[in-house]
Design an enzyme around this catalytic site. Structure first.
Site, PDB file in Angstrom:
ATOM      1  N   LYS A 120       0.854  -1.204   0.000  1.00  0.00           N
ATOM      2  CA  LYS A 120       0.000   0.000   0.000  1.00  0.00           C
ATOM      3  C   LYS A 120       0.883   1.245   0.000  1.00  0.00           C
ATOM      4  O   LYS A 120       2.104   1.152   0.238  1.00  0.00           O
ATOM      5  CB  LYS A 120      -0.895  -0.033   1.239  1.00  0.00           C
ATOM      6  CG  LYS A 120      -0.100  -0.035   2.534  1.00  0.00           C
ATOM      7  CD  LYS A 120      -0.950  -0.447   3.727  1.00  0.00           C
ATOM      8  CE  LYS A 120      -0.117  -0.343   4.996  1.00  0.00           C
ATOM      9  NZ  LYS A 120      -0.780  -0.962   6.147  1.00  0.00           N
ATOM     10  N   ARG A 155     -10.988  -0.285  14.747  1.00  0.00           N
ATOM     11  CA  ARG A 155     -10.733   0.502  13.551  1.00  0.00           C
ATOM     12  C   ARG A 155     -11.436  -0.126  12.351  1.00  0.00           C
ATOM     13  O   ARG A 155     -12.301   0.461  11.737  1.00  0.00           O
ATOM     14  CB  ARG A 155      -9.209   0.568  13.353  1.00  0.00           C
ATOM     15  CG  ARG A 155      -8.738   1.552  12.340  1.00  0.00           C
ATOM     16  CD  ARG A 155      -7.221   1.557  12.239  1.00  0.00           C
ATOM     17  NE  ARG A 155      -6.684   0.342  11.627  1.00  0.00           N
ATOM     18  CZ  ARG A 155      -5.464   0.248  11.087  1.00  0.00           C
ATOM     19  NH1 ARG A 155      -4.646   1.277  11.121  1.00  0.00           N
ATOM     20  NH2 ARG A 155      -5.060  -0.875  10.540  1.00  0.00           N
ATOM     21  N   TYR A 178      14.713  31.354   7.855  1.00  0.00           N
ATOM     22  CA  TYR A 178      13.451  31.933   8.318  1.00  0.00           C
ATOM     23  C   TYR A 178      13.382  31.965   9.834  1.00  0.00           C
ATOM     24  O   TYR A 178      13.767  31.007  10.512  1.00  0.00           O
ATOM     25  CB  TYR A 178      12.276  31.100   7.801  1.00  0.00           C
ATOM     26  CG  TYR A 178      11.980  31.306   6.341  1.00  0.00           C
ATOM     27  CD1 TYR A 178      11.629  32.562   5.851  1.00  0.00           C
ATOM     28  CD2 TYR A 178      12.042  30.244   5.456  1.00  0.00           C
ATOM     29  CE1 TYR A 178      11.343  32.744   4.505  1.00  0.00           C
ATOM     30  CE2 TYR A 178      11.754  30.410   4.116  1.00  0.00           C
ATOM     31  CZ  TYR A 178      11.408  31.669   3.649  1.00  0.00           C
ATOM     32  OH  TYR A 178      11.125  31.840   2.327  1.00  0.00           O
ATOM     33  N   MET A 207      10.808  25.462   1.874  1.00  0.00           N
ATOM     34  CA  MET A 207      10.065  24.649   0.909  1.00  0.00           C
ATOM     35  C   MET A 207      11.007  23.866  -0.004  1.00  0.00           C
ATOM     36  O   MET A 207      10.766  22.689  -0.301  1.00  0.00           O
ATOM     37  CB  MET A 207       9.148  25.534   0.055  1.00  0.00           C
ATOM     38  CG  MET A 207       8.256  24.710  -0.860  1.00  0.00           C
ATOM     39  SD  MET A 207       7.187  25.684  -1.915  1.00  0.00           S
ATOM     40  CE  MET A 207       6.062  26.395  -0.746  1.00  0.00           C
TER      41      MET A 207
HETATM   42  C1  LIG Z   1       0.122  -1.871   6.680  1.00  0.00           C
HETATM   43  C2  LIG Z   1      -0.370  -3.166   7.196  1.00  0.00           C
HETATM   44  C3  LIG Z   1       0.514  -4.235   7.409  1.00  0.00           C
HETATM   45  C4  LIG Z   1       2.024  -4.078   7.305  1.00  0.00           C
HETATM   46  O1  LIG Z   1       2.453  -3.494   8.532  1.00  0.00           O
HETATM   47  P1  LIG Z   1       3.992  -3.147   8.826  1.00  0.00           P
HETATM   48  O2  LIG Z   1       3.944  -2.618  10.208  1.00  0.00           O
HETATM   49  O3  LIG Z   1       4.386  -2.107   7.837  1.00  0.00           O
HETATM   50  O4  LIG Z   1       4.774  -4.388   8.691  1.00  0.00           O
HETATM   51  C5  LIG Z   1      -0.030  -5.455   7.765  1.00  0.00           C
HETATM   52  N1  LIG Z   1      -1.359  -5.598   7.932  1.00  0.00           N
HETATM   53  C6  LIG Z   1      -2.240  -4.589   7.778  1.00  0.00           C
HETATM   54  C7  LIG Z   1      -3.687  -4.819   7.996  1.00  0.00           C
HETATM   55  C8  LIG Z   1      -1.768  -3.335   7.413  1.00  0.00           C
HETATM   56  O5  LIG Z   1      -2.635  -2.322   7.266  1.00  0.00           O
END
Ligand SMILES: *Cc1c(COP(=O)(O)O)cnc(C)c1O
Length: 374
Positions: free
Chosen positions: A38, A143, A266, A314
């Site tokens: 992801k 969640r 800044y 930036m």
């Molecule tokens: C992102 C995610 C993972 C991977 O988690 P890491 O901590 O990056 O290893 C596994 N299971 C779910 C449901 C996730 O959302």
């Protein structure tokens, strides 16, 4: 003089990602090992990562959104070279009205609620076949997933629907896996075991990267590492068993010697206490280099650490290179922002965040070089 850069440069090392995959898979040797890709593969590039991991034997990829799932499903992941087409698992589940598209693309959704189970079952009836899905039980995150408290009521509501679904796996997610002493890790394992007794028999998946390090009891049938693949420490603050996977460099664009009492950047947030050599570097928060690192972060020049002084702007940062060999300090010279000297976990710590956020914020302005792609 060292070599010159013309723009910030990101080098992604897929050989290191592959080595981390093999390492995590070996730690969970009795389980299958998937990969969380992801967030565009935690900023490294989901397709590059997935193609490489297919060649390492990975057959299950986890994404967050439907668009991420469609991108993977639409790509050639090197499937023709493998005996089994990889499974793309949509963690967010089917949002209302997306079921037909998910079915059509051959994506496997995670069913996170009674409503998602009911809609997926309706899609299965419409398709006149059992449709594959993961079923998610929430054992302590509050969640996503069928809540473990009140699971019996939920199952009463969906018992017939579950029969129309091919339950590929039952999953849950750990809240505190990076804190091995936290008793919630065992509590969630127990709640998950109890929930599985109420659900159709199916392979079970619980562990993220940190969950793999908790030990074999948490591995079950399928593990889901993310951050460890990308070189972040599964347990920040402890020695990191993973290999770094990214090297981020930006060029120096100006060097100047300033006297004591000069203020930098800044807000005049930094005042020099003695004669100081300041290098201005072409990277800033528009590149995902977090402003929170102002006055706290560190970079490396010629392998020597140099502090960020003043605020991150930036497009620029200012660093104190007084202690660096001058042969490394010139216009165009590379400054290591993440790499062998400054780890992604150190960058995260200085910015008050986690390695996940540093990687997923890696910006679009970098020249990308990908090593070890398939
Ligand atoms: C992102 C995610 C993972 C991977 O988690 P890491 O901590 O990056 O290893 C596994 N299971 C779910 C449901 C996730 O959302």
């Amino acid at each position: 003089m060292t070599h010159s850069l013309r723009a910030p440069r990101l080098v992604v090392d897929l050989d290191a990602v592959a080595a981390n995959y093999r390492r995590l898979a070996a730690m969970a040797a009795h389980a299958a090992c998937g990969a969380a890709v992801k967030g565009d593969g935690y900023g490294l590039g989901a397709l590059d990562v997935a193609r490489r991991l297919v060649s390492e034997g990975c057959r299950t990829f986890f994404v967050a959104t439907l668009d991420e799932a469609l991108e993977l499903r639409g790509a050639d992941l090197g499937v023709e070279r493998t005996e089994r087409r990889p499974t793309v698992v949509l963690l967010g589940g089917p949002l209302p009205g997306t079921e037909a598209e998910i079915v059509g693309a051959g994506v496997v959704p995670v069913l996170n609620s009674v409503e998602q189970v009911q809609r997926w079952a309706a899609a299965a009836r419409a398709a006149d076949r059992r449709l594959p899905a993961f079923v998610h039980v929430d054992t302590g995150m509050e969640r996503l997933g069928l809540p473990h408290h009140g699971l019996d009521g939920a199952i009463d509501a969906i018992g017939d629907d579950l029969a129309t679904i091919e339950v590929v796996a039952v999953m849950s997610h750990l809240a505190c896996a990076d804190e091995p002493a936290d008793e919630r890790n065992r509590l969630q394992l127990e709640r998950f075991a109890a929930a599985r007794r109420s659900l159709p028999a199916a392979p079970a998946s619980l562990a993220n990267s940190a969950g793999i390090l908790l030990g074999e009891a948490w591995h079950l049938d399928l593990v889901r590492p993310g951050i460890g693949l990308y070189g972040g420490s599964p347990r920040p603050g402890e020695p990191n068993p993973m290999r770094p996977t990214v090297r981020l460099e930006a060029p120096i664009v100006q060097v100047r010697d300033v006297p004591a009492g000069a203020t930098i950047g800044y807000g005049a947030a930094h005042t020099t206490t003695g004669p100081t050599t300041i290098a201005t570097v072409a990277v800033g928060y528009a590149d995902g280099f977090l402003r929170a690192a102002s006055g706290r972060g560190v970079v490396a020049v010629g392998g020597r650490r140099a502090p960020i002084v003043g605020r991150v702007s930036m497009d620029l940062i200012t660093i104190d290179v007084s202690a660096v060999d001058p042969s490394h300090v010139h216009e165009g010279a590379p400054v290591e922002l993440i790499g062998p000297t400054v780890t992604v976990d150190e960058v995260a710590e200085a910015a008050g965040t986690i390695s996940y956020e540093i990687l997923t914020d890696l910006g679009a302005r970098y020249e990308r070089t990908v090593l070890g792609s398939r």
